[in-house]
Design an enzyme around this catalytic site. Structure first.
Site, short mmCIF file in Angstrom:
data_model
loop_
_atom_site.label_atom_id
_atom_site.label_comp_id
_atom_site.label_asym_id
_atom_site.label_seq_id
_atom_site.Cartn_x
_atom_site.Cartn_y
_atom_site.Cartn_z
CB SER A 1 -3.37 -3.84 1.08
OG SER A 1 -3.94 -2.70 0.83
CB SER B 1 -7.20 -1.23 -0.89
OG SER B 1 -6.30 -0.23 -0.51
CE LYS C 1 -9.08 2.14 1.27
NZ LYS C 1 -8.94 1.00 0.86
CB SER D 1 -10.89 -0.79 -1.90
OG SER D 1 -10.80 0.34 -0.97
#
Length: 308
Positions: A112, A114, A169, A273
């Site tokens: 993705s 994010s 992350k 996100s």
């Protein structure tokens, strides 16, 4: 927006390791010695027959087995059957892959946007498995202490609410930190995080330009992306999560106190996100490792390199 639940590859690899290992040991200590004994017996019979024929004067016209014939017979009897080639033969390869993947580096694919602009969809990354200490596969028992995760590290971790899902992350808040993100400005322990404007970032997936900044977290400098049209607050509201009482949400964003043994993480694509703002803190035990390099992206090769 993140990786979907998948088969536990570590468990699958471990099962294959056990199965092939059983056949490898069986081959080494039972099947191979049995074939050698059978080959020895076959060779002895051929040599005995050849000796008897020679004594009878029948050595001509190929009636007596030659040395080459005897050697071919030996190899034929000693040859490993196909089902052992595909079991015992694969054990060393699976063992090396299991050890490397468990204790050195594990591959992941970015699904993705994010973490844009740092990581883009299709990036194939490697995650350092020993940076924060080695763990026993499957049992997740810590074997070595390792370094502490630092503010700004990009980590892969098991999603707290569903450990079957892996997320990636950036660490924003360490245990004990007070993290504030209001009106799209990050503040840690009362100090605004340094941001330097950069040229706008063009996202080819949405065909849109977004605001881009160089952000500095600790010793890490990395790019972040902001969508000026997105609201500053947590859209849809946060979920219920452990230590939810340590966070305060408002129309401008949130303020959270990071509990001991936990980390606060955010995506570099700040307005696209699902991160700690929504589902809470990442326990230290959920961290898989530190992402350190993009080793391939077939659609965006220019992104190959170290992760900042």
């Amino acid at each position: 927006m993140e990786t979907a639940p998948s088969v536990n590859f570590t468990l699958l690899l471990f099962i294959l390791l056990v199965i092939t290992g059983v056949f490898w040991f069986a081959e080494r200590w039972y099947f191979a010695p049995q074939r050698r004994r059978a080959a020895k017996s076959a060779v002895a019979q051929l040599e005995e027959r050849r000796s008897a024929l020679q004594k009878q004067g029948l050595a001509a016209d190929g009636a007596v087995a030659s040395d080459a014939d005897i050697e071919a017979a030996r190899e034929r009897v000693q040859r490993q059957p196909w089902w052992l080639e595909w079991t015992a033969g694969l054990f060393p390869v699976i063992l090396v892959v299991f050890l490397l993947r468990s204790f050195v580096a594990e591959p992941f694919k970015i699904p993705s946007g994010s973490m844009e602009p740092t990581l883009v969809p299709g990036d194939l990354i490697l995650v350092n498995k020993f940076e924060y200490g080695l763990r026993l596969p499957l049992l997740d028992t810590r074997l070595t202490p390792g370094a502490l995760p630092q503010r700004g590290d990009v980590i892969v971790f098991r999603l707290p609410k569903d450990p079957k899902i892996d997320y990636i992350k950036r660490i924003v808040g360490l245990p004990g930190d007070t993290v504030s993100y209001e009106n799209k400005h990050l503040v840690i322990n009362g100090k605004p995080v340094q941001e330097t404007p950069l040229p706008d970032y063009f996202d080819p997936n949405t065909m849109t330009y977004y605001k881009q900044y160089m952000e500095k977290l600790g010793t890490h400098e990395h790019r972040i992306m902001i969508n000026p049209m997105a609201p500053p607050y947590v859209i849809g509201g946060p979920e219920s999560f452990p230590h939810r009482d340590m966070c305060h949400y408002n129309a401008e964003g949130f303020v959270c106190k990071v509990p001991a043994g936990n980390y606060f993480v955010m995506g570099d694509n700040r307005d696209n996100s699902l991160d700690s703002r929504y589902w809470g803190f990442v326990p230290e035990r959920n961290i898989i490792g530190k992402a350190f390099v993009v080793w391939m992206n077939f659609s965006a090769p220019k992104n190959i390199g170290l992760i900042h």
